[in-house]
Design a protein around this motif. Structure first.
Motif, mmCIF file in Angstrom:
data_model
loop_
_atom_site.group_PDB
_atom_site.id
_atom_site.type_symbol
_atom_site.label_atom_id
_atom_site.label_comp_id
_atom_site.label_asym_id
_atom_site.label_seq_id
_atom_site.Cartn_x
_atom_site.Cartn_y
_atom_site.Cartn_z
ATOM 1 N N UNK A 111 0.857 -1.183 0.000
ATOM 2 C CA UNK A 111 0.000 0.000 0.000
ATOM 3 C C UNK A 111 0.890 1.229 0.000
ATOM 4 N N UNK A 112 0.431 2.295 -0.642
ATOM 5 C CA UNK A 112 1.199 3.534 -0.729
ATOM 6 C C UNK A 112 0.410 4.635 -0.050
ATOM 7 N N UNK A 113 1.102 5.454 0.715
ATOM 8 C CA UNK A 113 0.474 6.559 1.436
ATOM 9 C C UNK A 113 0.156 7.705 0.479
ATOM 10 N N UNK A 114 -1.010 8.325 0.674
ATOM 11 C CA UNK A 114 -1.419 9.426 -0.199
ATOM 12 C C UNK A 114 -0.507 10.640 -0.089
ATOM 13 N N UNK A 115 0.205 10.778 1.014
ATOM 14 C CA UNK A 115 1.095 11.931 1.193
ATOM 15 C C UNK A 115 2.354 11.846 0.337
ATOM 16 N N UNK A 116 2.674 10.663 -0.169
ATOM 17 C CA UNK A 116 3.915 10.490 -0.927
ATOM 18 C C UNK A 116 3.648 10.093 -2.379
ATOM 19 N N UNK A 117 2.448 10.352 -2.882
ATOM 20 C CA UNK A 117 2.067 9.934 -4.224
ATOM 21 C C UNK A 117 1.509 11.143 -4.953
ATOM 22 N N UNK A 118 2.108 11.488 -6.096
ATOM 23 C CA UNK A 118 1.667 12.678 -6.816
ATOM 24 C C UNK A 118 1.324 12.341 -8.269
ATOM 25 N N UNK A 119 1.087 13.368 -9.074
ATOM 26 C CA UNK A 119 0.661 13.208 -10.459
ATOM 27 C C UNK A 119 1.688 12.444 -11.296
ATOM 28 N N UNK A 120 2.975 12.706 -11.100
ATOM 29 C CA UNK A 120 4.003 11.994 -11.867
ATOM 30 C C UNK A 120 3.998 10.505 -11.526
ATOM 31 N N UNK A 121 3.801 10.179 -10.256
ATOM 32 C CA UNK A 121 3.707 8.776 -9.850
ATOM 33 C C UNK A 121 2.490 8.124 -10.505
ATOM 34 N N UNK A 122 1.380 8.854 -10.527
ATOM 35 C CA UNK A 122 0.144 8.347 -11.128
ATOM 36 C C UNK A 122 0.329 8.074 -12.618
ATOM 37 N N UNK A 123 1.043 8.951 -13.307
ATOM 38 C CA UNK A 123 1.281 8.746 -14.741
ATOM 39 C C UNK A 123 2.022 7.435 -14.990
ATOM 40 N N UNK A 124 2.992 7.134 -14.148
ATOM 41 C CA UNK A 124 3.765 5.898 -14.303
ATOM 42 C C UNK A 124 2.885 4.683 -14.042
ATOM 43 N N UNK A 125 2.086 4.712 -12.979
ATOM 44 C CA UNK A 125 1.237 3.561 -12.638
ATOM 45 C C UNK A 125 0.204 3.314 -13.725
ATOM 46 N N UNK A 126 -0.473 4.360 -14.199
ATOM 47 C CA UNK A 126 -1.468 4.162 -15.254
ATOM 48 C C UNK A 126 -0.823 3.630 -16.531
ATOM 49 N N UNK A 127 0.372 4.113 -16.864
ATOM 50 C CA UNK A 127 1.086 3.625 -18.046
ATOM 51 C C UNK A 127 1.462 2.156 -17.864
ATOM 52 N N UNK A 128 1.981 1.816 -16.689
ATOM 53 C CA UNK A 128 2.396 0.434 -16.434
ATOM 54 C C UNK A 128 1.212 -0.529 -16.537
ATOM 55 N N UNK A 129 0.036 -0.088 -16.140
ATOM 56 C CA UNK A 129 -1.158 -0.927 -16.187
ATOM 57 C C UNK A 129 -1.884 -0.856 -17.520
ATOM 58 N N UNK A 130 -1.355 -0.065 -18.469
ATOM 59 C CA UNK A 130 -2.008 0.134 -19.768
ATOM 60 C C UNK A 130 -3.436 0.642 -19.599
ATOM 61 N N UNK A 131 -3.616 1.624 -18.730
ATOM 62 C CA UNK A 131 -4.955 2.127 -18.427
ATOM 63 C C UNK A 131 -5.155 3.579 -18.825
ATOM 64 N N UNK A 132 -4.366 4.112 -19.714
ATOM 65 C CA UNK A 132 -4.542 5.481 -20.141
ATOM 66 C C UNK A 132 -3.859 6.460 -19.209
ATOM 67 N N UNK A 133 -4.337 7.677 -19.229
ATOM 68 C CA UNK A 133 -3.744 8.743 -18.418
ATOM 69 C C UNK A 133 -4.438 8.810 -17.063
ATOM 70 N N UNK A 134 -3.729 9.300 -16.047
ATOM 71 C CA UNK A 134 -4.374 9.444 -14.745
ATOM 72 C C UNK A 134 -5.452 10.522 -14.789
ATOM 73 N N UNK A 135 -6.589 10.218 -14.186
ATOM 74 C CA UNK A 135 -7.700 11.156 -14.132
ATOM 75 C C UNK A 135 -7.767 11.804 -12.760
ATOM 76 N N UNK A 136 -7.563 10.984 -11.707
ATOM 77 C CA UNK A 136 -7.697 11.505 -10.362
ATOM 78 C C UNK A 136 -6.877 10.664 -9.393
ATOM 79 N N UNK A 137 -6.149 11.346 -8.515
ATOM 80 C CA UNK A 137 -5.440 10.698 -7.414
ATOM 81 C C UNK A 137 -6.266 10.953 -6.158
ATOM 82 N N UNK A 138 -6.678 9.894 -5.497
ATOM 83 C CA UNK A 138 -7.551 9.990 -4.333
ATOM 84 C C UNK A 138 -6.820 9.545 -3.081
ATOM 85 N N UNK A 139 -7.023 10.235 -1.988
ATOM 86 C CA UNK A 139 -6.406 9.877 -0.719
ATOM 87 C C UNK A 139 -7.417 9.350 0.262
ATOM 88 N N UNK A 140 -6.973 9.238 1.504
ATOM 89 C CA UNK A 140 -7.818 8.826 2.628
ATOM 90 C C UNK A 140 -8.553 7.521 2.361
#
Length: 189
Positions: A4-33
Motif C-alpha cells: 500500500x502507498x500513502x497518499x502523502x507520498x504519491x503525486x501526479x508523476x507517480x500516477x502517470x507511471x502507474x497508469x502507463x504500467x497498467x495500460x490504463x490510459x492517463x491518470x484522471x484523479x489521485x484519491x487519498x484517505x
C-alpha cells in the motif's frame, strides 16, 4: 509482494507511471484517505519520486523511509480509459483484424479458439453492437509486429478484451497468417 502507498507520498508523476504500467490510459484523479477502502498489504514507507516518464513504478527513485503511515491514508488512483483494441483492414471501424495495444505497441491476436464469445467482448468494447462473425486465418489481411495473445479465453461478460484470460499454446504455430478478425453489427459498408 503487494504494497500500500500513502497518499502523502504519491503525486501526479507517480500516477502517470502507474497508469502507463497498467495500460490504463492517463491518470484522471489521485484519491487519498483510503477512497477505495483500506488495504491490508504492507505499507510502503518511502516517498516515490517519479519523473513521470518511467515505464514501471519500481524504476522510480525513492527517498529514505519516512514516518509511519496507516492504511487510513492509502492512495487510490483513477486512470482514464483509452482505446486498447481496434479493428484494422475492414470497411468500417466495426470490422477488421483485431489488434491490441500493450505497453504502447499494437499487436495482433491469434485465431486459436477465437469465437463469438471473444468477438462479443471486442464489439462491446468498441461500442459496435453485437458480433456477426468471428473470423480467423487473417481474413482481413495479416498484421505485423507482436502477437500479444496466443489463445484468448473470454467468458463473454468482460467489458474489455484485456480482462479476458489467455494461454500460451506451444503446439500451435501462431503467426500473422492466423490473425483473428471480427465483424460487428455496427459495421456499415
Amino acid at each position: 509482494m503487494w504494497m500500500s502507498v500513502c497518499d502523502a507520498v504519491f503525486d501526479q508523476q507517480d500516477a502517470e507511471v502507474v497508469c502507463r504500467e497498467l495500460d490504463c490510459g492517463a491518470p484522471v484523479q489521485v484519491l487519498g484517505a483510503a477512497a477505495f477502502d483500506k488495504g491490508d498489504a504492507q505499507m510502503w514507507t518511502q516517498e516515490i519520486q517519479c519523473r513521470g516518464d518511467e515505464s514501471q513504478i519500481h524504476l522510480c527513485p525513492t527517498s529514505l523511509p519516512q514516518k509511519y503511515w496507516s492504511h487510513d491514508n492509502d492512495v487510490g488512483l483513477v486512470c482514464g480509459d483509452r482505446v486498447n483494441v481496434r479493428l484494422v483492414g475492414g470497411h468500417s471501424r466495426c470490422a477488421g483484424r483485431v489488434e491490441v495495444l500493450h505497453r504502447g505497441q499494437w499487436g495482433t491476436v491469434c485465431d486459436a479458439g477465437w469465437d463469438m464469445t471473444e468477438a462479443a467482448v471486442v464489439c462491446r468494447e468498441l461500442d459496435c453492437g453485437e458480433p456477426v462473425d468471428a473470423l480467423g486465418d487473417a481474413h482481413f489481411g495479416p498484421g505485423y509486429g507482436p502477437i500479444w495473445k496466443n489463445r484468448m479465453i473470454c467468458t463473454g461478460s468482460e467489458t474489455t478484451l484485456k480482462n479476458c484470460g489467455s494461454v500460451q499454446l506451444y503446439d500451435y504455430d501462431c503467426n500473422h497468417d492466423k490473425d483473428a478478425g471480427v465483424i460487428c453489427s455496427g459495421e456499415q459498408f
